[in-house]
Enzyme design. Structure first.
Site, PDB file in Angstrom:
ATOM      1  N   TYR A  81      -5.496  34.774 -18.259  1.00 35.73           N
ATOM      2  CA  TYR A  81      -4.626  35.176 -17.144  1.00 35.73           C
ATOM      3  C   TYR A  81      -5.260  36.348 -16.412  1.00 35.73           C
ATOM      4  O   TYR A  81      -5.829  37.245 -17.026  1.00 35.73           O
ATOM      5  CB  TYR A  81      -3.258  35.589 -17.678  1.00 35.73           C
ATOM      6  CG  TYR A  81      -2.395  36.311 -16.670  1.00 35.73           C
ATOM      7  CD1 TYR A  81      -1.699  35.601 -15.678  1.00 35.73           C
ATOM      8  CD2 TYR A  81      -2.264  37.702 -16.692  1.00 35.73           C
ATOM      9  CE1 TYR A  81      -0.907  36.271 -14.745  1.00 35.73           C
ATOM     10  CE2 TYR A  81      -1.480  38.367 -15.768  1.00 35.73           C
ATOM     11  CZ  TYR A  81      -0.803  37.646 -14.790  1.00 35.73           C
ATOM     12  OH  TYR A  81      -0.030  38.307 -13.865  1.00 35.73           O
ATOM     13  N   CYS A 131      -7.031  32.549 -24.104  1.00 30.30           N
ATOM     14  CA  CYS A 131      -8.369  32.243 -24.631  1.00 30.30           C
ATOM     15  C   CYS A 131      -8.313  31.290 -25.819  1.00 30.30           C
ATOM     16  O   CYS A 131      -9.275  31.193 -26.586  1.00 30.30           O
ATOM     17  CB  CYS A 131      -9.112  33.530 -25.007  1.00 30.30           C
ATOM     18  SG  CYS A 131      -9.323  34.643 -23.600  1.00 30.30           S
TER      19      CYS A 131
END
Length: 243
Positions: A74, A166
């Site tokens: 993000y 991730c």
């Protein structure tokens, strides 16, 4: 190396800027460049992203596929992003380059009294079980794009609202503010610049987006945005500054 503060930039504009700068760097029209900026809220999916596994639900934030390594992450307000456009000496310099970004992030966090360090088993820089900085790059014909994202005071809810950051399920995400550090984005930028200059071995010279012809196109929500972005002229600015 030119250091350019760009303010808040729509992610797709920054992606186009990087591609144009990388081409200009490849042919020698410019020297190495460090872009620092913030983004509007966006999820970016790297080459190894599995969106069927990673995206949890529709968070109302667009997802942009990108050509860097790594999974989904993000970007948004309150997060400092740095994109070094650097021409490496050879393929053996890739790992040291990535390590230089990681070390710069760790040193920046440490300068605020935090015990931040890399984790050999997980990418990025961590304070305990929580990631404070992400690193992901692309190297094409020895020129680097993408870079690092350091969490100053972003809305941490966005990291877990729509993605598994991730792709890592055994750790969380943190920021300076969440750890009780009162720091401005400007101050963090100065410290990141200082440590990147040291770890990359390149003195910095301040410049502006206009110096490199960096002009935003439009809001990506506009249906004509993509056509405008694709039609935008490439960077033609030259600089004689050497680092």
């Amino acid at each position: 190396m030119l250091s350019v503060w760009c303010g808040e930039v729509v992610y797709e504009d920054a992606l186009r800027w990087q591609r144009d700068l990388a081409q200009a760097r490849l042919i020698g029209d410019i020297d190495d460049v460090l872009l620092t900026l913030t983004h509007d809220p966006v999820y970016t999916a790297g080459r190894h992203a599995d969106l069927t596994r990673t995206v949890l639900r529709d968070a109302g934030i667009r997802i942009v596929p990108v050509d860097r390594g790594g999974d989904v992450t993000y970007h948004g307000p309150g997060q400092l992003v740095a994109y070094p456009i650097v021409k490496l000496t050879d393929s053996k310099a890739v790992r040291p380059f990535v390590d230089a970004l990681v070390v710069a992030c760790a040193r920046t966090a440490a300068s605020y009294g935090l015990d931040a360090r890399p984790d050999p088993a997980r990418p990025g820089v961590w304070v305990g079980r929580d990631k404070i900085a992400a690193v992901g790059v692309r190297v094409d014909r020895r020129v680097t794009t993408h870079g690092l994202a350091f969490n100053v005071d972003p809305d941490l809810r966005e990291f877990s609202a729509g993605i598994i950051p991730c792709g890592i399920t055994d750790g969380g995400v943190t920021s300076l503010a969440a750890l009780g550090v009162d720091a401005s984005l400007h101050d963090v930028r100065q410290r990141v610049e200082h440590h990147l200059s040291d770890t990359l071995g390149r003195p910095l010279q301040q410049a502006t987006p206009a110096d490199l012809g960096l002009v935003p196109v439009q809001d990506p929500q506009d249906p004509h945005w993509q056509a405008a972005a694709n039609a935008a002229p490439s960077i033609t600015a030259r600089t004689s500054t050497r680092s």
